[in-house]
Write a protein that holds these residues in place. Structure first.
Motif, PDB file in Angstrom:
ATOM      1  N   VAL A   1      -3.272  -4.304  -6.273  1.00 32.48           N
ATOM      2  CA  VAL A   1      -4.437  -3.517  -6.486  1.00 32.48           C
ATOM      3  C   VAL A   1      -5.482  -3.452  -7.707  1.00 32.48           C
TER       4      VAL A   1
ATOM      5  N   ASN B   1     -10.405  -2.717  -3.526  1.00 40.16           N
ATOM      6  CA  ASN B   1      -9.492  -1.857  -3.029  1.00 40.16           C
ATOM      7  C   ASN B   1      -9.751  -0.252  -3.299  1.00 40.16           C
TER       8      ASN B   1
ATOM      9  N   GLU C   1       0.772   4.208  -3.036  1.00 41.86           N
ATOM     10  CA  GLU C   1       0.480   5.555  -2.574  1.00 41.86           C
ATOM     11  C   GLU C   1       1.835   6.652  -2.842  1.00 41.86           C
TER      12      GLU C   1
ATOM     13  N   ARG D   1       0.755  -1.034   0.004  1.00 43.67           N
ATOM     14  CA  ARG D   1      -0.035   0.305   0.031  1.00 43.67           C
ATOM     15  C   ARG D   1       0.875   1.107   0.006  1.00 43.67           C
TER      16      ARG D   1
END
Length: 87
Positions: A44, A50, A10, A6
């Motif tokens: 993802v 998600n 990001e 994650r």
């Protein structure tokens, strides 16, 4: 999805938005060196629930629309998976 994946996604989402146009070519040249990014993006894409899926798809679309050929090639590797998930 693991926390590290994650964070990788990001970070990728935020770093491209912060790039000035003059650095896109050098960014495209270094994108293939991020070994953890591609597997994290696949995770993802494969998880339809998600919350990062929409921003990831949007960013892949923006990269594809770029005039930089290496960015287009980077996005094309995800096309089969995106089509599979869509179908």
């Amino acid at each position: 999805m693991l926390g590290t994946d994650r964070c990788v996604v990001e970070e990728w989402l935020s770093e491209f938005k912060a790039l000035p146009d003059t650095q896109i070519t050098s960014y495209a040249a270094t994108l293939h060196r991020k070994k953890t990014l591609v597997p994290a993006l696949y995770k993802v894409i494969q998880d339809s629930n998600n919350e990062l899926l929409e921003p990831v798809c949007h960013q892949l679309f923006e990269l594809y629309r770029s005039s930089e050929v290496r960015l287009k090639r980077f996005t094309l590797q995800f096309l089969p998976e995106l089509m599979w998930v869509y179908l």
